[in-house]
Motif scaffolding. Structure first.
Motif, PDB file in Angstrom:
ATOM      1  N   ARG A  15      -3.546   2.809  -3.989  1.00  0.00           N
ATOM      2  CA  ARG A  15      -4.792   2.411  -4.636  1.00  0.00           C
ATOM      3  C   ARG A  15      -4.810   0.919  -4.971  1.00  0.00           C
ATOM      4  N   MET A  16      -3.810   0.184  -4.524  1.00  0.00           N
ATOM      5  CA  MET A  16      -3.737  -1.242  -4.833  1.00  0.00           C
ATOM      6  C   MET A  16      -4.898  -1.981  -4.162  1.00  0.00           C
ATOM      7  N   SER A  17      -5.583  -2.792  -4.943  1.00  0.00           N
ATOM      8  CA  SER A  17      -6.733  -3.529  -4.425  1.00  0.00           C
ATOM      9  C   SER A  17      -6.275  -4.705  -3.567  1.00  0.00           C
ATOM     10  N   ASP A  18      -7.209  -5.217  -2.764  1.00  0.00           N
ATOM     11  CA  ASP A  18      -6.911  -6.410  -1.967  1.00  0.00           C
ATOM     12  C   ASP A  18      -6.524  -7.569  -2.877  1.00  0.00           C
ATOM     13  N   THR A  19      -7.164  -7.666  -4.037  1.00  0.00           N
ATOM     14  CA  THR A  19      -6.857  -8.734  -4.990  1.00  0.00           C
ATOM     15  C   THR A  19      -5.412  -8.630  -5.472  1.00  0.00           C
ATOM     16  N   GLU A  20      -4.994  -7.427  -5.841  1.00  0.00           N
ATOM     17  CA  GLU A  20      -3.620  -7.225  -6.302  1.00  0.00           C
ATOM     18  C   GLU A  20      -2.615  -7.529  -5.188  1.00  0.00           C
ATOM     19  N   ILE A  50      -7.305 -13.444  -0.975  1.00  0.00           N
ATOM     20  CA  ILE A  50      -7.911 -12.111  -0.920  1.00  0.00           C
ATOM     21  C   ILE A  50      -8.562 -11.892   0.440  1.00  0.00           C
ATOM     22  N   ARG A 105      -7.875  -8.812   2.996  1.00  0.00           N
ATOM     23  CA  ARG A 105      -8.978  -7.926   3.410  1.00  0.00           C
ATOM     24  C   ARG A 105      -9.139  -7.929   4.932  1.00  0.00           C
ATOM     25  N   ASN A 138       1.749   1.696  -3.609  1.00  0.00           N
ATOM     26  CA  ASN A 138       0.607   2.128  -4.410  1.00  0.00           C
ATOM     27  C   ASN A 138      -0.630   2.085  -3.522  1.00  0.00           C
ATOM     28  N   LEU A 164       0.810  -1.212   0.000  1.00  0.00           N
ATOM     29  CA  LEU A 164       0.000   0.000   0.000  1.00  0.00           C
ATOM     30  C   LEU A 164       0.847   1.267   0.000  1.00  0.00           C
ATOM     31  N   ARG A 181      -6.029  -6.201   6.491  1.00  0.00           N
ATOM     32  CA  ARG A 181      -6.008  -4.751   6.224  1.00  0.00           C
ATOM     33  C   ARG A 181      -7.032  -4.045   7.097  1.00  0.00           C
TER      34      ARG A 181
END
Length: 131
Positions: A40-45, A54, A58, A38, A35, A61
Motif C-alpha cells: 500500500r506504499m504510495s508513490d510519494t513514500e 515522485i 509513478r 508494503n 512494494l 511503476r
C-alpha cells in the motif's frame, strides 16, 4: 537442521538484474522491494525512500505494470464490513474419474455471484478453497 540465510537487498538486486537480463535497473528493483515490503506504499513514500522524484516512481511503476513485470493485487476483507462469509475447503474424491466434472464444479463456483475467490491447491489436505 536446515541452513537458511537471508540475502541482502543488494544481493537480491544483483540476482534480479541477472534473472531479468538487464531489463530492470536499480530503481525498478527498489520500487519492487518497497512494494513487496508494503503493497500500500504510495508513490510519494517510495520516492522518499529511494531518493528519486515522485514522477520517476509513478512513471516506472506504471511501466513495470504495463509490461507485466509487476502486478499489484488487492484483497477485499469482508470481515472489516461485518459481512457474514465462509471459507470452504474442498477435498475432491479420489474416485472422481472425469476431469470435466471437476472443471464444471470449479467453473460453477467461479461463476456464482456469492463467491469472490476460488483457489486450487496441488497436494496437501485440501484441493480447493472457495471464499
Amino acid at each position: 537442521m536446515r541452513d537458511t540465510k537471508m540475502i541482502s537487498e543488494n544481493d537480491e538486486s544483483i540476482i534480479l538484474k541477472s534473472v531479468f537480463n538487464g531489463k530492470l535497473d536499480d530503481i525498478d528493483i527498489k520500487i519492487y522491494q518497497a512494494l513487496r515490503e508494503n503493497g500500500r506504499m504510495s508513490d510519494t513514500e517510495i520516492a522518499k525512500r529511494i531518493g528519486v522524484s515522485i514522477t520517476t516512481v509513478r512513471r516506472r511503476r506504471l511501466r513495470l505494470q504495463e509490461e507485466g513485470y509487476l502486478q499489484i493485487i488487492g484483497l477485499l476483507l469482508l470481515r472489516a464490513a461485518n459481512v457474514a462469509y465462509a471459507d470452504v475447503l474442498v477435498k475432491l474424491n479420489q474416485q472422481a474419474k472425469i476431469e470435466e466434472e471437476i472443471n464444471e464444479f470449479i467453473n460453477d463456483a467461479i461463476n456464482n455471484p456469492r463467491v469472490y475467490e476460488v483457489t486450487q491447491y496441488i497436494g496437501g489436505n485440501y484441493d480447493i478453497l472457495i471464499s
